[in-house]
Structure formats: structure tokens, C-alpha cells
Design a protein around this motif. Structure first.
Motif, PDB file in Angstrom:
ATOM      1  N   GLU A 159       0.755  -1.281   0.063  1.00 15.42           N
ATOM      2  CA  GLU A 159      -0.012   0.065  -0.074  1.00 15.42           C
ATOM      3  C   GLU A 159       0.922   1.479   0.050  1.00 15.42           C
ATOM      4  O   GLU A 159       0.537   2.242  -0.539  1.00 15.42           O
ATOM      5  CB  GLU A 159      -0.809   0.025   1.290  1.00 15.42           C
ATOM      6  N   ASN A 160       1.919   1.410   0.826  1.00 19.35           N
ATOM      7  CA  ASN A 160       2.757   2.446   0.806  1.00 19.35           C
ATOM      8  C   ASN A 160       3.483   2.614  -0.466  1.00 19.35           C
ATOM      9  O   ASN A 160       3.729   3.753  -0.994  1.00 19.35           O
ATOM     10  CB  ASN A 160       3.990   2.180   1.956  1.00 19.35           C
ATOM     11  N   GLU A 161       3.895   1.446  -1.295  1.00 24.56           N
ATOM     12  CA  GLU A 161       4.342   1.560  -2.497  1.00 24.56           C
ATOM     13  C   GLU A 161       3.580   1.957  -3.612  1.00 24.56           C
ATOM     14  O   GLU A 161       3.896   2.869  -4.580  1.00 24.56           O
ATOM     15  CB  GLU A 161       5.182   0.185  -2.931  1.00 24.56           C
ATOM     16  N   LYS A 162       2.126   1.696  -3.551  1.00 23.76           N
ATOM     17  CA  LYS A 162       1.138   2.135  -4.279  1.00 23.76           C
ATOM     18  C   LYS A 162       1.304   3.643  -4.064  1.00 23.76           C
ATOM     19  O   LYS A 162       0.828   4.331  -5.365  1.00 23.76           O
ATOM     20  CB  LYS A 162      -0.232   1.480  -4.023  1.00 23.76           C
ATOM     21  N   LYS A 163       0.998   4.100  -3.065  1.00 26.03           N
ATOM     22  CA  LYS A 163       0.893   5.565  -2.431  1.00 26.03           C
ATOM     23  C   LYS A 163       2.235   6.216  -3.201  1.00 26.03           C
ATOM     24  O   LYS A 163       2.117   7.479  -3.739  1.00 26.03           O
ATOM     25  CB  LYS A 163       0.695   5.896  -1.117  1.00 26.03           C
ATOM     26  N   LEU A 164       3.479   5.510  -2.938  1.00 25.44           N
ATOM     27  CA  LEU A 164       4.728   6.232  -3.436  1.00 25.44           C
ATOM     28  C   LEU A 164       4.574   6.522  -4.948  1.00 25.44           C
ATOM     29  O   LEU A 164       4.850   7.598  -5.335  1.00 25.44           O
ATOM     30  CB  LEU A 164       5.602   5.512  -2.930  1.00 25.44           C
ATOM     31  N   VAL A 165       4.063   5.696  -5.627  1.00 24.64           N
ATOM     32  CA  VAL A 165       3.950   5.861  -7.202  1.00 24.64           C
ATOM     33  C   VAL A 165       3.116   6.769  -7.511  1.00 24.64           C
ATOM     34  O   VAL A 165       3.125   7.470  -8.515  1.00 24.64           O
ATOM     35  CB  VAL A 165       3.445   4.373  -7.857  1.00 24.64           C
ATOM     36  N   GLN A 166       1.771   6.792  -6.847  1.00 26.78           N
ATOM     37  CA  GLN A 166       0.738   7.872  -6.921  1.00 26.78           C
ATOM     38  C   GLN A 166       1.249   9.208  -6.848  1.00 26.78           C
ATOM     39  O   GLN A 166       1.188  10.272  -7.448  1.00 26.78           O
ATOM     40  CB  GLN A 166      -0.161   7.528  -6.055  1.00 26.78           C
TER      41      GLN A 166
END
Length: 527
Positions: A440-447
């Protein structure tokens, strides 16, 4: 045995003798302090730049830090000026004493002036001993006044520190997930600031509220006064302050403080000696000149070269920094700073919830999680671990609930020891949920990176290069500015001069069209 009265008389005699010799200590302390203050200017500028880079944009702590920054700059200027004047005046006083040894008092008759001028100088200038006495009073007053101001600024510093900590504690315990400032925080800070304003008015009016005779008011204000006296440590220098105020000669110097501070802080620093009036002004937000001027702070190589050969201090990267002014390789990098105003853009325009809450916190504590998805995963992880603890307690009470060969995962490991089994289950739970939180953190980072690249468009000679950028989050070593470090190919760029343009967006909540677009243009050469 000496009685108390004799001891006090001996102590007074000692003080009388000491104050006559105090000029030596004054010069010694002023010299060392003046040297230390001058040498500290680079540290002060670096600290102020650090606050400018890391200060949250929208928070009570941000306002307090802005005031603290101004006070630091004012304190440095005041102390340096006061001590410099004191050293010069003490030098004049020593010179006057030396001249008195050579020529004695002023003999106006030997000057052979007219009667009118002789009488004028005798009345206005007076004797040479009177002149030396006036210099002594001025020097001693300036020295005491300087350190009185030092402790007053120190008190203000403790007040600022206490207020910052108060804001941090209130925001941590009372702020909601959807609001950066809670109602409790607003009320407490308003009351705290309002009462502090009353104490400040009492201070600059030399005790206006202390002179009110009403017992009820005096009792209530007494508690308020003691509280602020405690957090500012003003009780340490209060005898010095009151001794300074009970004499008309020094009290006038205290009244002079406000216009004196305004003169030093607001008027004198704005004087500029202009030698090249046709040269473009590089200060402020004059972005339109950046394409016509080589500003060393816009390039990593020129910045470091300039710092190596000069005594100038580091300045924060405003928006962008290119790796080289002269590019010779097939790739170059550009740093795009993630400024404090970007947080509002990311939240309001792109709808991205931050990882943590902004503001002051201690490194030993994790930042308060704001993202509801990550917070929900953290809560589920805690629930699973609590459930495991509950299961362990039940097995402890009834060992028949634990059997050898109990399913422990996809490998169906047979664990006969309860402690080993529970450790295995705990590690498995932590691993599974940590992986979900990490995803989830990586998904937010890409976002976030996609949003920042959308908000910051790079052009070279009006050709968009955003599709060619390969970016990573990066903390720049200049002053630990945070942002994106992006590499782009230069093999297709012709040799010669080129112009790199950054178009960046800022968010204005109060405007009808909430997005403003700004540009920064910096030239570079390809060889």
C-alpha cells in the motif's frame, strides 16, 4: 565575630572596588562575545535556511517558527551592534584617561577663543573629568543593556520553544484525521497567546497591570504572571531589569529600545550600495530573468565551486537544480524540489492523503498515520496479534486445545512446543501484514511521484521531456531539500546553448481557479 551588618558593609566595599575595575572584565567579555557572534553568522544562516526548507506550510508551529526566525536574526544584529559600540566607546574612554595623564583638564583660556565661544564650551562641554565620567556611564549602561537584551531574547526563545511543544502535543492528541488543527488546539493556543499578549503589554509599559490596586485582579494576574515567568525563566534576570528601570538615566535607554530595534531590523539592513544599476536584480521571485542570468545556486557544480572559493553560506534550492551548467555526457540530472506548498496541491488537487501528519514530532515516535487505508491495515495487524495473545492465554488454561501437528501454514510444520508455535504464528502474522502495508505504501509512493511529475513539467527548448524522465525520491545534500532526482538523455540535444524550463503548479484554495502555473527557466550548454 563580625555581625551581619559588618559583613554587609564589607561586601558593599568589595562591590564598590569591583565596579571601579569592572571595565577590564567588560572589555574581555565584549571582545570574546563579539568574536563568537561574528563567527556564528554562517551557523545562524544555515539554521534559518534549514527552518525554511523543513518548516510545515500550514500549521501553528509554522507561524511560531517564522517569528522565531525573525527573532534570531534580530538578536544577532542587536548583540553585534551593541557590543561593537561598547568596545569602541570603551576604547574612547581609555584614550581619554590616557590623554588626561598627559595634558590634565581642559584649559579654555589657552585656546584663546572669543568670550562667547569660551562660555559656550565651558557650559556645554564642561571639564574633562566630567567627560570621562559621562563616557563611563555610557559604557557601563551599554554593557548592562546588551546583556539585559540578551536575557530578554532568551526568555522569548524559551517562550517560543514552549509554544511549539504545546502545539505539537495538542495536535498529536486532539487533532482528527481530516483536520490538521483541532478545536481544542485552537482554543488552547488562542487563550495561551491572548494571556501572553497581556503579559507582554505589562512588560513594555513597565508594569501597567501590576499597578492596578484591585485585590482580585492582582491575585488572578499574579498567577498568570508567575506561569509565564516560569516558562520564560525571566525570574533569573528580573533584579537586573528592575535595577535598570528604577533610575531615570537607564530607564530612558529602555524606552529607546523599540525605535532602536526598528531602526536596526527594518531600516539599516535595507540600505544598498548600487554600483551596477544596469545589472539585473537576482533577489526575490524574479523568475523572468533566470534565463538571461547564470545563477550559481541553480546548478550543482557551480554551487559547490562557488562555495569552495568563497566564504558565502549555503542557500536553499528554490525550485530546481541542474547537475551541470556545461553538459558533456549523454545523460544529465535535474533535481525538482518538493516544496511545502506541494502538500496542499497533492491533498486538494490530486486527492492524495499524506502518510503522516505534518508538524513537530520526536524521532523516537512514529508520525501519526493519516492515510485511512494504511491505518486500517495497521489496526488489522494489531487485532490479529491481540487475537494470537488471547489464543495463547486460552491454551495456557487448557493445554488440550494445543495438539502436535496443528496446521501452521502452507508447509504444515509440526511444532510440539507452545512457545515455538506462538513465535511462528506471530512472525507469520507480522510478515503477512507488513507485506500488505508495504504494498500500500509503494502504491501511494507511485501515486505521489506521478502527481509531482504532472505538477512539474520539464521542457528543453519548448520540447517536453517528462516522458523521458527517470525519477526517484531524493534528499539533496545541499541543505537536505526533499524532492525528485530525475535523469534525462542529452544525446539528441545539439551542441550549443539551450534553455531548460520548469512549469510548476501551486494550489490556492480561496481562488475560483485554484491552480496557478509558474515557470523557472535556466540556461545550460551542451558540448
Amino acid at each position: 565575630m563580625l555581625d551581619e551588618k559588618d559583613k554587609r558593609n564589607i561586601f558593599k566595599e568589595w562591590l564598590e572596588k569591583l565596579q571601579q575595575e569592572s571595565w577590564q572584565l567588560e572589555l574581555l567579555i565584549s571582545g570574546f562575545t563579539l568574536f563568537g557572534i561574528w563567527e556564528s553568522r554562517d551557523i545562524l544562516e544555515s539554521f534559518i535556511s534549514f527552518l525554511a526548507v523543513n518548516r510545515p506550510v500550514e500549521s501553528n508551529a509554522s507561524t511560531v517558527l517564522k517569528v522565531a526566525t525573525l527573532m534570531l536574526q534580530a538578536a544577532w544584529l542587536v548583540f553585534f551592534t551593541n557590543l561593537l559600540v561598547h568596545v569602541i566607546m570603551r576604547g574612547l574612554w581609555i584614550g581619554a584617561i590616557g590623554l588626561r595623564y598627559v595634558s590634565g583638564d581642559i584649559d579654555y583660556d589657552k585656546l584663546k577663543y572669543s568670550e562667547s565661544f569660551s562660555n559656550y564650551f565651558k557650559n556645554k562641554v564642561g571639564g574633562f573629568d566630567d567627560y570621562i565620567e559621562r563616557l563611563e556611564k555610557i559604557c557601563s549602561s551599554i554593557f548592562a543593556y546588551t546583556f539585559l537584551l540578551f536575557f530578554i531574547f532568551l526568555s522569548f526563545g524559551f517562550f517560543i520553544i514552549f509554544w511549539i511543544l504545546l502545539v505539537a502535543v495538542l495536535n498529536y492528541f486532539f487533532s482528527s484525521d481530516n483536520s490538521s488543527i483541532s478545536a481544542v488546539s485552537i482554543i488552547v493556543n488562542t487563550v495561551f497567546g491572548f494571556l501572553a499578549f497581556f503579559v507582554f503589554i505589562d512588560f513594555i509599559t513597565l508594569g501597567l497591570f501590576k499597578k492596578i490596586k484591585g485585590k482580585s485582579f492582582s491575585k488572578i494576574y499574579g498567577y498568570i504572571y508567575r506561569f509565564y515567568s516560569f516558562i520564560t525563566l525571566s525570574f533569573i534576570y528580573r533584579p537586573l531589569l528592575y535595577n535598570f528601570l528604577d533610575t531615570k538615566y537607564t530607564r530612558r535607554l529602555f524606552w529607546f529600545s523599540i525605535p532602536y530595534l526598528l531602526l536596526l531590523i527594518l531600516v539599516l539592513p535595507d540600505f544598498i550600495l548600487e554600483a551596477n544599476p544596469h545589472f539585473p536584480e537576482q533577489s526575490g521571485n524574479n523568475n523572468f530573468i533566470s534565463k538571461h542570468v547564470v545563477i550559481s545556486n541553480n546548478y550543482d557544480d557551480l554551487r559547490e565551486k562557488n562555495l569552495a572559493i568563497s566564504n558565502s553560506s549555503r542557500k536553499r534550492i528554490r525550485m530546481i537544480s541542474l547537475s551541470n551548467y556545461e553538459i558533456t555526457s549523454n545523460y544529465a540530472s535535474v533535481f525538482i524540489r518538493q516544496a511545502g506548498v506541494d502538500e496542499k496541491l497533492l491533498s486538494e488537487k490530486y486527492g492524495i492523503t499524506p502518510y503522516r501528519k505534518s508538524g513537530l514530532r520526536h524521532s523516537m515516535f512514529k508520525g501519526k498515520i493519516v492515510d485511512s487505508t494504511i491505518l486500517n491495515l495497521e489496526n488489522q495487524k494489531s487485532t490479529a496479534l491481540l487475537k494470537l495473545i488471547k489464543q495463547r492465554r486460552e491454551i495456557k488454561k487448557d493445554s488440550s486445545k494445543f495438539t502436535k501437528g496443528l496446521n501452521t501454514g502452507k508447509y504444515n510444520k509440526n511444532i510440539s512446543n507452545l512457545d515455538d508455535y506462538m513465535k511462528y504464528r506471530r512472525d507469520s502474522i507480522i510478515k503477512v501484514w507488513n507485506k500488505r502495508i508495504e504494498n500500500e505504501n509503494e502504491k501511494k509512493l507511485v501515486q505521489i511521484k506521478s502527481a509531482l511529475l504532472d505538477a512539474n513539467q520539464i521542457f528543453i527548448d519548448d520540447v517536453s521531456y517528462n516522458d523521458s524522465l527517470k525519477c526517484k525520491f531524493y534528499t539533496h545534500p545541499n541543505m537536505n531539500e526533499k524532492g525528485l532526482l530525475c535523469y534525462f538523455p542529452t544525446d539528441s540535444i545539439n551542441k550549443g546553448e539551450h534553455l531548460l524550463t520548469l512549469e510548476y503548479k501551486t494550489y490556492r484554495k480561496e481562488a475560483i481557479d485554484s491552480i496557478d502555473i509558474h515557470t523557472v527557466q535556466i540556461p545550460f550548454w551542451k558540448f
